[in-house]
Design a protein around this motif. Structure first.
Motif, PDB file in Angstrom:
ATOM      1  N   TYR A 162       7.877  -1.126   7.733  1.00 32.39           N
ATOM      2  CA  TYR A 162       6.753  -0.990   6.807  1.00 32.39           C
ATOM      3  C   TYR A 162       7.100  -1.741   5.524  1.00 32.39           C
ATOM      4  CZ  TYR A 162       5.047   2.744   9.861  1.00 32.39           C
ATOM      5  OH  TYR A 162       4.588   3.452  10.937  1.00 32.39           O
ATOM      6  N   ALA A 163       6.196  -2.589   5.089  1.00 36.40           N
ATOM      7  CA  ALA A 163       6.417  -3.379   3.880  1.00 36.40           C
ATOM      8  C   ALA A 163       5.666  -2.779   2.708  1.00 36.40           C
ATOM      9  CB  ALA A 163       5.961  -4.820   4.099  1.00 36.40           C
ATOM     10  N   MET A 169      10.011  -4.140  -0.885  1.00 33.28           N
ATOM     11  CA  MET A 169      10.844  -3.185  -0.162  1.00 33.28           C
ATOM     12  C   MET A 169      10.353  -3.073   1.270  1.00 33.28           C
ATOM     13  SD  MET A 169      13.467  -1.287   0.034  1.00 33.28           S
ATOM     14  CE  MET A 169      13.994  -1.435  -1.683  1.00 33.28           C
ATOM     15  N   THR A 170      11.306  -2.831   2.178  1.00 31.95           N
ATOM     16  CA  THR A 170      10.984  -2.572   3.573  1.00 31.95           C
ATOM     17  C   THR A 170      11.497  -1.191   3.943  1.00 31.95           C
ATOM     18  OG1 THR A 170      11.143  -4.925   4.134  1.00 31.95           O
ATOM     19  CG2 THR A 170      11.291  -3.353   5.946  1.00 31.95           C
ATOM     20  N   LEU A 216       2.468  -1.368   8.006  1.00 29.10           N
ATOM     21  CA  LEU A 216       3.185  -1.639   9.248  1.00 29.10           C
ATOM     22  C   LEU A 216       3.222  -3.140   9.524  1.00 29.10           C
ATOM     23  CD1 LEU A 216       4.534  -0.368  11.781  1.00 29.10           C
ATOM     24  CD2 LEU A 216       2.287  -0.492  12.879  1.00 29.10           C
ATOM     25  N   THR A 217       4.429  -3.714   9.584  1.00 25.49           N
ATOM     26  CA  THR A 217       4.583  -5.147   9.855  1.00 25.49           C
ATOM     27  C   THR A 217       5.361  -5.406  11.140  1.00 25.49           C
ATOM     28  OG1 THR A 217       6.565  -5.224   8.438  1.00 25.49           O
ATOM     29  CG2 THR A 217       4.442  -5.791   7.424  1.00 25.49           C
ATOM     30  N   PRO A 260       0.818  -1.220   0.000  1.00 30.94           N
ATOM     31  CA  PRO A 260       0.000   0.000   0.000  1.00 30.94           C
ATOM     32  C   PRO A 260       0.852   1.271   0.000  1.00 30.94           C
ATOM     33  CG  PRO A 260       0.037  -0.968   2.191  1.00 30.94           C
ATOM     34  CD  PRO A 260       0.780  -1.917   1.305  1.00 30.94           C
ATOM     35  N   ILE A 261       0.435   2.209  -0.831  1.00 30.89           N
ATOM     36  CA  ILE A 261       1.027   3.545  -0.872  1.00 30.89           C
ATOM     37  C   ILE A 261      -0.142   4.524  -0.860  1.00 30.89           C
ATOM     38  CG2 ILE A 261       2.410   5.165  -2.204  1.00 30.89           C
ATOM     39  CD1 ILE A 261       3.912   2.759  -3.371  1.00 30.89           C
TER      40      ILE A 261
END
Length: 387
Positions: A378-379, A175-176, A143-144, A131-132
């Motif tokens: 955040y993933a 990406m993280t 948020l992970t 999500p963006i």
């Protein structure tokens, strides 16, 4: 199988956008550590007439209902500037996006994601990224890690279940984004202090505070450095002139000159570091509402944010200095001055740095050198869109 009882409806007009925002607010209210944001600000972000992001983006908002009851929401959008970038930087041709993702359960999550994918596929996109929400400069990522504490200013907060639901819909992490927690009541390690002292003796280097009397000029300087410094980063989309003006207007109220820095080399601006006091502490107290008395608490806090945590959301050094000792020296000098000032003037005890891309070895090394530690992850996910 998708749940046929979940109906997806496109959002239209002012009334529809208001419901879209209120659905998101209702989901956030369930989370013990989420912070209620100002509704007026949230409405502005999804209003094409006010947010200049929409000057280079196409979008559609959707709401999910089951039995007439809202059970989720999502945006599908295409940032046309992102399409012009190289694919190896994350976006590029065929990169559609989803954001503003909230869902009651896995079934509604999958229906919402499928709808966003369908909308993107119909417009020629070959993959969905998210999500963006909705610009990469607003609230990117899911948020992970870090659900056990509240986010700071301009950072999202999501239930842990969302990760499983997105991944079970066929998405893989690409990406993280990391944020780092820092106890600022202690000085930096001896090596960092020596690097800072060496820079302070260098007559070519000047580290100064921003000047709000010349705020429009300062914003242009800062974002010109940012557009250069970040130009090779994953997911980078340059600010447009309209977005620069908009960002300057929106950020000015939370800017305190003494904790925002520009570094100059031989009189030329080459680096910057922005620091925001954490307004979320006040928003939590007033439940995200300006009336009847929330505005008074917010105004008092903005004048003197005593005891506030601080967030360093953005810093940059001109690309010509990357991979040089000078780049890290400038960063250490700015953050050292900010640390000293924030603790002395505002009684700050804690700061957060980021987000930082997981592949940004230079910034991660700086965060490690000042003995900060990752507190939130955040993933960003991606899924191919089959024709």
């Amino acid at each position: 199988m998708l749940d046929a009882n979940v109906v997806i409806e496109p959002v239209e007009g002012k009334k529809g956008r208001a419901e879209f925002v209120d659905i998101g607010r209702a989901f956030a209210a369930r989370e013990p550590h989420a912070v209620p944001q100002l509704r007026s600000e949230q409405l502005e972000l999804v209003n094409p007439g006010k947010n200049p992001f929409f000057g280079h983006a196409s979008h559609q908002l959707f709401v999910a209902r089951r039995g007439g009851k809202p059970v989720g929401r999502i945006s599908a959008h295409i940032d046309h500037l992102a399409l012009e970038l190289p694919r190896e930087q994350g976006f590029g041709p065929g990169a559609g996006m989803f954001g503003y993702f909230d869902a009651e359960d896995e079934a509604s999550a999958h229906r919402l994601l499928a709808q966003a994918e369908h909308w993107l596929r119909d417009r020629g996109m070959d993959r969905a990224i998210g999500p963006i929400s909705m610009s990469i400069w607003e609230e990117p990522g899911l948020l992970t890690k870090g659900q056990d504490h509240a986010p700071l200013i301009m950072m999202g907060h999501h239930p842990a279940a969302y990760q499983d639901w997105i991944e079970s819909a066929g998405y893989a992490r690409v990406m993280t984004l990391l944020t780092y927690d820092l106890d600022v009541t202690h000085d930096f390690p001896p090596l960092v202090r020596r690097i800072v002292q060496s820079g302070q003796r260098n007559e070519r280097i000047t580290v100064r505070t921003v000047d709000k009397k010349r705020w429009d000029e300062e914003v242009e300087v800062i974002l010109a450095i940012l557009n250069d410094a970040w130009s090779n980063n994953w997911g980078f989309v340059p600010f447009t002139p309209e977005e620069i003006a908009y960002a300057g207007k929106k950020l000015k109220p939370v800017i305190h000159e003494e904790i925002n820095m520009i570094a100059e080399l031989d009189g030329r601006p080459v680096a910057f570091m922005l620091t925001f006091p954490d307004v979320n502490g006040v928003l939590r107290k007033v439940d995200g509402k300006l009336f009847p008395f929330g505005w008074l608490h917010l105004l008092r806090w903005m004048r003197k944010p005593m005891g506030s945590d601080m967030r360093v959301p953005l810093m940059g050094v001109l690309k010509e200095l990357h991979n040089s000792r000078l780049a890290s020296q400038l960063a250490f000098m700015m953050i050292s001055q900010i640390r000293e000032t924030a603790t002395r003037l505002y009684g700050t005890q804690r700061a957060e740095i980021g987000w930082i891309l997981d592949d940004n070895r230079g910034m991660k090394a700086i965060a490690d050198a000042i003995e900060s530690s990752v507190n939130r992850e955040y993933a960003i996910y991606q899924k191919p869109l089959a024709r």
